[in-house]
Write a protein that holds these residues in place. Structure first.
Motif, short mmCIF file in Angstrom:
data_model
loop_
_atom_site.label_atom_id
_atom_site.label_comp_id
_atom_site.label_asym_id
_atom_site.label_seq_id
_atom_site.Cartn_x
_atom_site.Cartn_y
_atom_site.Cartn_z
N ALA A 101 0.82 -1.21 0.00
CA ALA A 101 0.00 0.00 0.00
C ALA A 101 0.85 1.26 0.00
CB ALA A 101 -0.93 -0.01 1.21
N ARG A 311 -4.83 -1.82 0.84
CA ARG A 311 -4.89 -1.84 2.31
C ARG A 311 -5.67 -3.05 2.83
NH1 ARG A 311 -5.77 4.16 2.13
NH2 ARG A 311 -3.77 5.11 2.67
N THR A 330 -6.55 -0.08 7.94
CA THR A 330 -6.00 1.22 8.32
C THR A 330 -7.00 2.34 8.18
OG1 THR A 330 -5.12 1.46 6.08
CG2 THR A 330 -3.64 0.58 7.75
#
Length: 529
Positions: A101, A311, A330
């Motif tokens: 990511a 992610r 996240t």
């Protein structure tokens, strides 16, 4: 094929790249093919009669090539995209954008820095069946979504540089995020490695969403038959998308659950096959990229949307390493704003703290909403719209691209904005969108129409049903069709009394001065002895 549009080079003409070569050739955009295999280059040159080379540097230096399409192995995506963006090219890259990511974020920032288009090949977001499911969800046809199940199973193509999670699951993750318009709060992934101890061949992932939806994703390249299905279970209808089917790709099941003597009883209903246009999703995806290159508008599957997929995949990978322990994503922190479960919020967008978005509303990607706004039922906010703080938008209002609403604006029920002067259904006029500015504190009454290209002044007031065709000065009160000025309004929303140049508010006591059709508040200055 001759074309006046963007000139494209395809980098990688192998297993999937050859399909991209075909599509861009048929669209008249193919300028060059680049591959490391001499045999592939010879075959492509003969088939398409275009320049074909193994020299990537020469492709990136070619000023006649505006965009590159990357279909190399996933492990090479980051470096190739970075080089192409650095060379000033617009980029379409097959999924995944990168294998980390952080690398995806870097590439997204690099594209923004160089003002280049960056699009990622999450093809399901262009599939007619997924687009139809998105419409059904947006319009409430399926009802409240309860869970989603997807499966992507086959025997081969086996990979060693990436596991099945990164090879197959990006399709399903991107589709589910697109359909739901939200990130999962946490994921848990279990997998098995049978051919190579370090590479998972099968994974089963569970995603939990703040809205209460659960999604299950099963992927495997060690399966006796091919299966590509996505099922949505909702409280009104259930839907199954089967991409292996040729005619019954999307089927609705209006089953329901009745409660008899306090016990749930399933009531089955006949299946309904939903007709879909006979078009290749990859062709639609390629057309979307070319359109983005020409218009410079953000593509549907841009770098930011691809980073969200990365992610989720990284969280899944982390869960795999810890024997299926749930891992928070996240972006899973609870937002400081409220979105009703029936509303749709497409990411990326900005929504300020304390804002509330109510039933069946739709906030599209790229839009910005300030703090403490209130969006009533059936409100639509189009891409790139900017809405300030403390804005109240009542039911059934659509705010189209090109509109800017400053702080404290009030939009009455069913009022109308436009962004094109002379719309035609059969004529595309996106490049003709006009800017409409609603300045701070202005109020627009129910069912009024604001013709695009106009500016509504600060604390102006548009009467119900009025049609505004020209700029309105600060504090003006207008009504009628077309709207004409009939007075002046105070900051507090009360009509001013008196005769020009001196006006006053009977409610709050503010005083105003009018000169040359300009109304300004008179600020009292206390005398000091």
């Amino acid at each position: 094929m001759a074309s006046m549009g963007p000139r494209v080079a395809v980098i990688g003409a192998g297993y999937w790249g050859k399909n991209l070569v075909r599509n861009f050739h048929e669209l008249g955009a193919l300028e060059c093919i680049c591959d490391t295999s001499e045999d592939t280059i010879r075959a492509m040159r003969e088939k398409y009669s275009v320049r074909a080379t193994t020299d990537l540097d020469s492709v990136l230096r070619d000023a006649g090539i505006q965009a590159v399409v990357i279909a190399a192995p996933a492990a090479q995506h980051y470096e190739l995209v970075k080089r192409a963006l650095g060379a000033g090219k617009d980029v379409y890259v097959e999924k995944p954008l990168a294998l980390h990511a952080s690398e995806g974020e870097e590439l997204t920032e690099l594209a923004a820095k160089h003002t280049r288009i960056l699009m990622v090949g999450h093809i399901l977001e262009y599939h007619p069946a997924i687009l139809e499911l998105k419409r059904m969800i947006r319009e409430g046809e399926l009802g409240r979504i309860q869970y989603i199940y997807s499966s992507r199973l086959n025997l081969g193509k086996l990979r060693t540089e990436e596991n099945i999670l990164w090879s197959f699951a990006p399709h399903d993750v991107s589709a589910i995020l697109f359909l739901l318009g939200e990130m999962p709060t946490r994921v848990a992934a279990h997998g098995g490695s049978y051919l190579n101890q370090r590479v998972a061949d099968t994974t089963l992932t569970t995603c939990d969403f703040a809205s209460g939806v659960k999604a299950h994703i099963f992927v495997s390249w060690l399966h006796p038959f091919k299966e590509q299905k996505l099922a949505i279970v909702a409280d009104k209808k259930m839907a199954v998308f089967d991409d292996v089917e040729s005619e019954r790709k999307l089927v609705l099941y209006p089953h329901r659950i009745d409660w008899l003597d306090r016990n749930p009883v399933a009531q089955r209903s006949p299946a309904e096959v939903i007709p879909l246009p006979k078009c290749e999703p990859l062709r639609l995806e390629c057309e979307h990229f070319l359109q983005a290159v020409v218009t410079r508008q953000r593509p549907r599957t841009d770098g930011e949307s691809a980073v969200r997929v990365l992610r989720v995949l990284e969280a899944c990978e982390d869960s795999l390493r810890h024997d299926g322990q749930p891992v928070a994503t996240t972006l899973a922190a609870h937002p400081a704003y409220f979105v009703h479960p029936t509303a749709v919020v497409d990411q990326p967008c900005e929504i300020g703290e304390g804002t509330k978005i109510w039933h069946f509303s739709h906030v599209m990607s790229g839009s910005k909403l300030g703090k403490n706004c209130n969006l009533g039922q059936n409100v639509v906010v189009s891409p790139d719209v900017v809405v300030g703080n403390n804005v109240k938008i009542q039911n059934n209002v659509s705010i189209y691209t090109g509109c800017i609403l400053e702080d404290d604006v009030f939009c009455g029920p069913s009022m109308v904005f436009t962004n094109v002067i002379n719309p035609r259904s059969h004529v595309v006029r996106r490049h003709e969108y006009k800017r409409t500015l609603i300045k701070q504190g202005a109020s627009m009454g129910a069912n009024c129409t604001i013709v695009c290209g106009t500016t509504i002044g600060r604390y102006a007031f548009v009467g119900a049903g009025a049609v505004v065709t020209r700029d309105i000065p600060d504090h003006a009160l207008v009504a009628g069709v077309p709207a004409r000025q009939i007075g002046w309004m105070c900051y507090c929303g009360v009509r001013l009394e008196g005769s020009a140049p001196a006006l006053a508010c009977s409610e709050c006591g503010r005083r105003y001065s009018v000169h040359d059709n300009c109304c300004e508040e008179v600020i009292a200055v206390e005398a000091h002895g």
